[in-house]
Scaffold this active site. Sequence first.
Site, PDB file in Angstrom:
ATOM      1  N   ASN A  37       0.820  -1.224   0.000  1.00  0.00           N
ATOM      2  CA  ASN A  37       0.000   0.000   0.000  1.00  0.00           C
ATOM      3  C   ASN A  37       0.854   1.276   0.000  1.00  0.00           C
ATOM      4  OD1 ASN A  37      -2.286   1.522   0.058  1.00  0.00           O
ATOM      5  ND2 ASN A  37      -2.970   0.870   2.102  1.00  0.00           N
ATOM      6  N   HIS A 122     -14.744  -4.873  10.554  1.00  0.00           N
ATOM      7  CA  HIS A 122     -14.430  -3.539  11.068  1.00  0.00           C
ATOM      8  C   HIS A 122     -15.687  -2.730  11.290  1.00  0.00           C
ATOM      9  CE1 HIS A 122     -10.084  -2.942   9.460  1.00  0.00           C
ATOM     10  NE2 HIS A 122     -10.269  -4.160   9.907  1.00  0.00           N
ATOM     11  N   ARG A 147     -14.025  -5.585  15.255  1.00  0.00           N
ATOM     12  CA  ARG A 147     -13.076  -4.551  15.678  1.00  0.00           C
ATOM     13  C   ARG A 147     -13.834  -3.236  15.746  1.00  0.00           C
ATOM     14  NH1 ARG A 147      -8.053  -1.973  12.209  1.00  0.00           N
ATOM     15  NH2 ARG A 147      -9.616  -0.420  11.686  1.00  0.00           N
ATOM     16  N   TYR A 159      -7.498   7.984  12.104  1.00  0.00           N
ATOM     17  CA  TYR A 159      -7.180   6.871  11.225  1.00  0.00           C
ATOM     18  C   TYR A 159      -7.979   5.637  11.637  1.00  0.00           C
ATOM     19  CZ  TYR A 159      -4.650   3.525   8.453  1.00  0.00           C
ATOM     20  OH  TYR A 159      -4.334   2.558   7.550  1.00  0.00           O
ATOM     21  N   ASP A 210      -7.733  -1.542  17.507  1.00  0.00           N
ATOM     22  CA  ASP A 210      -6.430  -1.304  16.869  1.00  0.00           C
ATOM     23  C   ASP A 210      -5.907   0.069  17.281  1.00  0.00           C
ATOM     24  OD1 ASP A 210      -4.244  -1.171  15.191  1.00  0.00           O
ATOM     25  OD2 ASP A 210      -5.345  -1.686  13.361  1.00  0.00           O
ATOM     26  N   HIS A 212      -2.981   1.223  16.173  1.00  0.00           N
ATOM     27  CA  HIS A 212      -2.191   1.720  15.034  1.00  0.00           C
ATOM     28  C   HIS A 212      -0.853   2.306  15.466  1.00  0.00           C
ATOM     29  CE1 HIS A 212      -6.254   1.794  12.986  1.00  0.00           C
ATOM     30  NE2 HIS A 212      -5.512   1.089  12.176  1.00  0.00           N
ATOM     31  N   GLU A 236      -4.473  -4.239  19.409  1.00  0.00           N
ATOM     32  CA  GLU A 236      -3.533  -4.411  18.292  1.00  0.00           C
ATOM     33  C   GLU A 236      -2.550  -3.249  18.176  1.00  0.00           C
ATOM     34  OE1 GLU A 236      -5.643  -5.109  14.658  1.00  0.00           O
ATOM     35  OE2 GLU A 236      -4.049  -4.228  13.451  1.00  0.00           O
ATOM     36  N   GLU A 262       1.351  -6.673  11.476  1.00  0.00           N
ATOM     37  CA  GLU A 262       0.920  -6.428  10.090  1.00  0.00           C
ATOM     38  C   GLU A 262       2.010  -5.775   9.255  1.00  0.00           C
ATOM     39  OE1 GLU A 262      -2.602  -3.973  10.925  1.00  0.00           O
ATOM     40  OE2 GLU A 262      -1.545  -2.265  10.065  1.00  0.00           O
ATOM     41  N   ARG A 283       0.413 -11.171  13.519  1.00  0.00           N
ATOM     42  CA  ARG A 283      -0.453 -10.713  12.419  1.00  0.00           C
ATOM     43  C   ARG A 283       0.228 -10.655  11.052  1.00  0.00           C
ATOM     44  NH1 ARG A 283      -4.820  -8.374  12.244  1.00  0.00           N
ATOM     45  NH2 ARG A 283      -4.256  -6.365  11.332  1.00  0.00           N
ATOM     46  N   HIS A 312      -3.387 -10.070   9.209  1.00  0.00           N
ATOM     47  CA  HIS A 312      -3.878  -8.818   8.641  1.00  0.00           C
ATOM     48  C   HIS A 312      -4.709  -9.145   7.398  1.00  0.00           C
ATOM     49  CE1 HIS A 312      -2.376  -4.791   6.684  1.00  0.00           C
ATOM     50  NE2 HIS A 312      -3.529  -4.618   7.281  1.00  0.00           N
ATOM     51  N   ASP A 316      -6.318  -3.417   1.373  1.00  0.00           N
ATOM     52  CA  ASP A 316      -5.156  -3.253   0.504  1.00  0.00           C
ATOM     53  C   ASP A 316      -4.444  -4.580   0.251  1.00  0.00           C
ATOM     54  OD1 ASP A 316      -4.768  -2.395   3.363  1.00  0.00           O
ATOM     55  OD2 ASP A 316      -2.667  -2.639   2.832  1.00  0.00           O
ATOM     56  N   GLU A 339      -8.452 -11.350   9.947  1.00  0.00           N
ATOM     57  CA  GLU A 339      -9.131 -10.073   9.663  1.00  0.00           C
ATOM     58  C   GLU A 339      -9.798 -10.161   8.291  1.00  0.00           C
ATOM     59  OE1 GLU A 339      -6.453  -6.757   9.462  1.00  0.00           O
ATOM     60  OE2 GLU A 339      -8.053  -5.279   9.417  1.00  0.00           O
ATOM     61  N   TRP A 402       3.876   6.794  13.256  1.00  0.00           N
ATOM     62  CA  TRP A 402       3.138   6.202  12.138  1.00  0.00           C
ATOM     63  C   TRP A 402       2.097   7.058  11.512  1.00  0.00           C
ATOM     64  CZ3 TRP A 402      -1.466   3.654  10.340  1.00  0.00           C
ATOM     65  CH2 TRP A 402      -1.201   2.905   9.178  1.00  0.00           C
TER      66      TRP A 402
HETATM   67  C1  CS2 Z   1      -5.128  -1.659   9.747  1.00  0.00           C
HETATM   68  C2  CS2 Z   1      -4.990  -1.394   8.263  1.00  0.00           C
HETATM   69  O1  CS2 Z   1      -6.391  -3.519   9.137  1.00  0.00           O
HETATM   70  C3  CS2 Z   1      -5.681  -3.032   9.996  1.00  0.00           C
HETATM   71  O2  CS2 Z   1      -5.453  -3.546  11.061  1.00  0.00           O
HETATM   72  O3  CS2 Z   1      -4.062  -1.384  10.542  1.00  0.00           O
HETATM   73  O4  CS2 Z   1      -5.974  -0.467   7.945  1.00  0.00           O
HETATM   74  C4  CS2 Z   1      -3.645  -0.876   7.805  1.00  0.00           C
HETATM   75  O5  CS2 Z   1      -3.394   0.351   8.376  1.00  0.00           O
HETATM   76  C5  CS2 Z   1      -3.590  -0.805   6.316  1.00  0.00           C
HETATM   77  O6  CS2 Z   1      -3.839  -2.063   5.790  1.00  0.00           O
HETATM   78  C6  CS2 Z   1      -2.248  -0.273   5.847  1.00  0.00           C
HETATM   79  O7  CS2 Z   1      -2.120  -0.462   4.495  1.00  0.00           O
HETATM   80 MG    MG Z   2      -3.918  -2.774  12.160  1.00  0.00          MG
END
Ligand code: CS2
Ligand code: MG
Length: 402
Positions: A37, A122, A147, A159, A210, A212, A236, A262, A283, A312, A316, A339, A402
């Site tokens: 991605n 999600h 999630r 995000y 999550d 992040h 996460e 991930e 993950r 993960h 993407d 996921e 990040w």
């Molecule tokens: C995220 C994703 O799915 C997840 O857990 O953290 O949205 C991730 O940020 C993206 O796949 C990044 O490309």
């Molecule tokens: Mg994630």
Amino acid sequence: MKITDAKVIVCCPGRNFVTLKITTEDGIYGLGDATLNGRELSVASYLTDHVVPLLIGRDARRIEDIWQYLYKGAYWRRGPVTMSAIAAVDTALWDIKAKSLNTPLYQLLGGASRDAVLVYGHASGGDIPQTVEAVEHYLKLGYKAIRAQSGIPGLKSTYGVGRGAMYYEPAEKDAPPENLWSTEQYMRFVPALFEELRKHFGPDIHLLHDVHHRLTPIEAAKLGKSLEPYHLFWLEDPTPAELQESFRLIRRHTTTPLAVGEVFNTIYDCQQLIQEQLIDYIRTTVVHAGGITHLRRIANLAEMYQVRTGSHGATDLSPVCMGAALHFDLSVHNFGIQEYMQHTDETNRVFPHSYFFKDGFMHPGEAPGIGVDIDEKLAAKYPYHRAYLPVNRKLDGTMHNW
Ligand code: CS2
Ligand code: MG
């Protein structure tokens, strides 16, 4: 079974995907996802300019040898670009081998260890009531694990919070968007969100969250502790994991289960996390961690230390990766959860597949190989469009983790 052709297909049915297609002398072909991605074309070039010329004429059945040849032969080891390229070759070769034996891939990986694969979806909203509604929607669709992410009052954008009900997309076209971040506001807000969710939905559903990679280890420890009453399935990416030992500090303070990986691309990224039992779920994915071959190695190490897999599976990662992941998930003994962020209809049309969702679980289907194809003519109608993941700044403008 000589490889006669290998080509990279880049398309953008709503978002960018990079797919490797390897064809053999008897006409059997296999697919591998190579999508990274925001940096898609670097993997496309790595494959086209450096790897494809080495594949032609090679025996497609020698999966392990080709993996070692590409990993060790390059001299430059590891890294997301290299490992996504190797993953694409590896996945395509497993697809070819299973197709040539006329069997779904999971049968070659030891057969099914379970009837179906538990997945999580999600749910997100701009605030707590909207997130409650989103969780309710997923429950109605049959999900057993969800999630939950929510916008934070006072912060303009966060995000991981979707704009559409099902098709949330993290990357944006042309230039990286900038999000604002406040650790204080986030830390105050998240326990209130989960308190509300447990009040509404009771103790039975699996709830995940999550972070992040946004907190320091001690902040993450505090958050994990404050979420203990709501018994999350996992928390996460609580902190960036370049420094694996930072998880010791989190672990010392909380029993909330932790999931990481991930962004990892090899077993060396999680060796300490696994061997010191600092995490509960690993993950790593087929596409970013060297394919089925390397992911099985990570899972085998994890099994020794009672760490389960939780790959993960955001949008993407293409349907080619999702298909391969489901064969891995169905077969690997220490599977935890997968996921599953649904792809758009246009993506599903470009990548017809045999995998399916039913009552909160998924199955890869019984088609030979990984069970995912690509409609090249349709793919050609969606040319590549440059896109980036958002960056994150603190309220004073400093770049944040990040
Ligand atoms: C995220 C994703 O799915 C997840 O857990 O953290 O949205 C991730 O940020 C993206 O796949 C990044 O490309
Ligand atoms: Mg994630």
